[in-house]
Design a protein around this motif. Structure first.
Motif, mmCIF file in Angstrom:
data_model
loop_
_atom_site.group_PDB
_atom_site.id
_atom_site.type_symbol
_atom_site.label_atom_id
_atom_site.label_comp_id
_atom_site.label_asym_id
_atom_site.label_seq_id
_atom_site.Cartn_x
_atom_site.Cartn_y
_atom_site.Cartn_z
ATOM 1 N N HIS A 1 0.916 -1.260 0.000
ATOM 2 C CA HIS A 1 0.049 -0.110 0.062
ATOM 3 C C HIS A 1 0.936 1.046 0.028
ATOM 4 O O HIS A 1 0.338 2.534 -0.351
ATOM 5 N N SER B 1 -5.715 2.522 -1.782
ATOM 6 C CA SER B 1 -5.451 1.716 -0.530
ATOM 7 C C SER B 1 -5.586 2.638 0.642
ATOM 8 O O SER B 1 -5.060 2.102 1.652
ATOM 9 N N ASP C 1 -7.621 0.896 3.588
ATOM 10 C CA ASP C 1 -6.979 -0.198 4.002
ATOM 11 C C ASP C 1 -5.663 0.317 4.800
ATOM 12 O O ASP C 1 -5.326 -0.343 5.774
#
Length: 305
Positions: free
Chosen positions: A27, A46, A49
């Motif tokens: 990420h 991302s 996340d």
């Protein structure tokens, strides 16, 4: 009594870069330290996340702020900046991603409820869209406002002006009309110099007269050796102040040292008594007024019988 805290007093940034970089993995795009804090750049898709990993696995419990930055020269001109705080480690980090007008950023309202207001502010001022935010409305500007005022290309005067119409008895929006012709901003630093001629500067390149007038010889201007010699003379020479103002008169001698001065009379030993003011003589009381004597009644005459 000393108070003990579970969090350290100062943030320990040593080794934090390697720990969080390994935790974010794919990420992460870039990580570096700046101004004593760790700055992490992650992929736009991302963001949710990456922030979940930082919240759940590394104790960054609080989302303090979401800010926007505009770089018009970039292909993705906007940056969305997330500022996180860990209460247990007393550590602050910055996470950011890039975006454009047509590339929405995933919302983080699923992680922090307060992100809804912060994302609305970035949308209002910069125009960044947040995918998944169910209440993405303007929050600082007015209803019907056009444009995003924190963009670098947004005009200082805006696109519309608001005023109250006395004829329609309501507030109306109208296109901005500049009454002054000089309200044109080029955003150029004045120290760098403008690449155009400012009003009035065109006179600097041309002489005010066709041919400058000069004198034929120095005597026409009053200059020369004779004038130079005379310039050394004092202007006030011969004035009464110059003649009389020679040596200064000596200062007078102190009064105490004069033999002709009379000696002081008496001695002031009793200072308190000597400094007390003299009492004024008591005023005589006014004499009491006598009551008027009663008149005796006159004797009656015999004829009054």
């Amino acid at each position: 009594m000393a108070t003990l805290h579970s969090a350290p007093r100062f943030t320990q940034i040593d080794g934090l870069k390697g720990t969080l970089s390994g935790a974010l993995g794919e990420h992460l795009l870039e990580a570096h330290e700046e101004h004593g804090e760790l700055l992490l750049t992650v992929k736009r898709d991302s963001v949710e996340d990456a922030l979940r990993i930082l919240r759940d696995d590394h104790s960054y419990q609080q989302l303090m702020e979401i800010a926007g930055v505009d770089y018009p020269s970039r292909r993705e001109r906007f940056e969305v900046v997330y500022m996180l705080l860990s209460l247990t480690t007393n550590s602050r980090i910055i996470v950011k991603c890039s975006a454009s007008e047509d590339t929405p950023v995933p919302t983080v309202t699923t992680l922090w409820p307060n992100a809804g207001w912060l994302e609305r502010e970035v949308f209002d001022l910069y125009g960044v869209l947040f995918a998944g935010n169910t209440d993405l409305r303007r929050i600082l500007t007015d209803y019907g406002f056009e444009g995003h005022p924190f963009r670098k290309d947004f005009p200082l005067t805006g696109y519309q002006e608001l005023r109250y119409s006395e004829d329609e008895k309501r507030v109306v929006y109208e296109p901005v009309e500049l009454a002054q012709d000089l309200r044109q901003f080029d955003f150029m630093s004045p120290w760098e110099g403008a690449d155009y001629v400012l009003p009035g500067d065109e006179k600097a390149t041309t002489s005010p007269v066709e041919e400058a007038k000069t004198t034929d010889k120095p005597s026409d201007t009053g200059a020369g050796k004779k004038a130079d010699d005379k310039a050394a003379d004092t202007v006030s020479k011969g004035a009464p102040a110059e003649e009389d103002g020679g040596k200064d008169a000596p200062a007078p001698k102190p009064t105490e040292d004069r033999p002709t001065r009379a000696k002081r009379q008496g001695k002031a030993k009793d200072t308190a008594k000597a400094t007390e003011p003299k009492k004024a003589p008591a005023k005589a009381k006014p004499a009491a007024k006598k009551a008027p004597a009663k008149r005796k009644p006159a004797a009656r005459k015999k004829d009054d019988k």
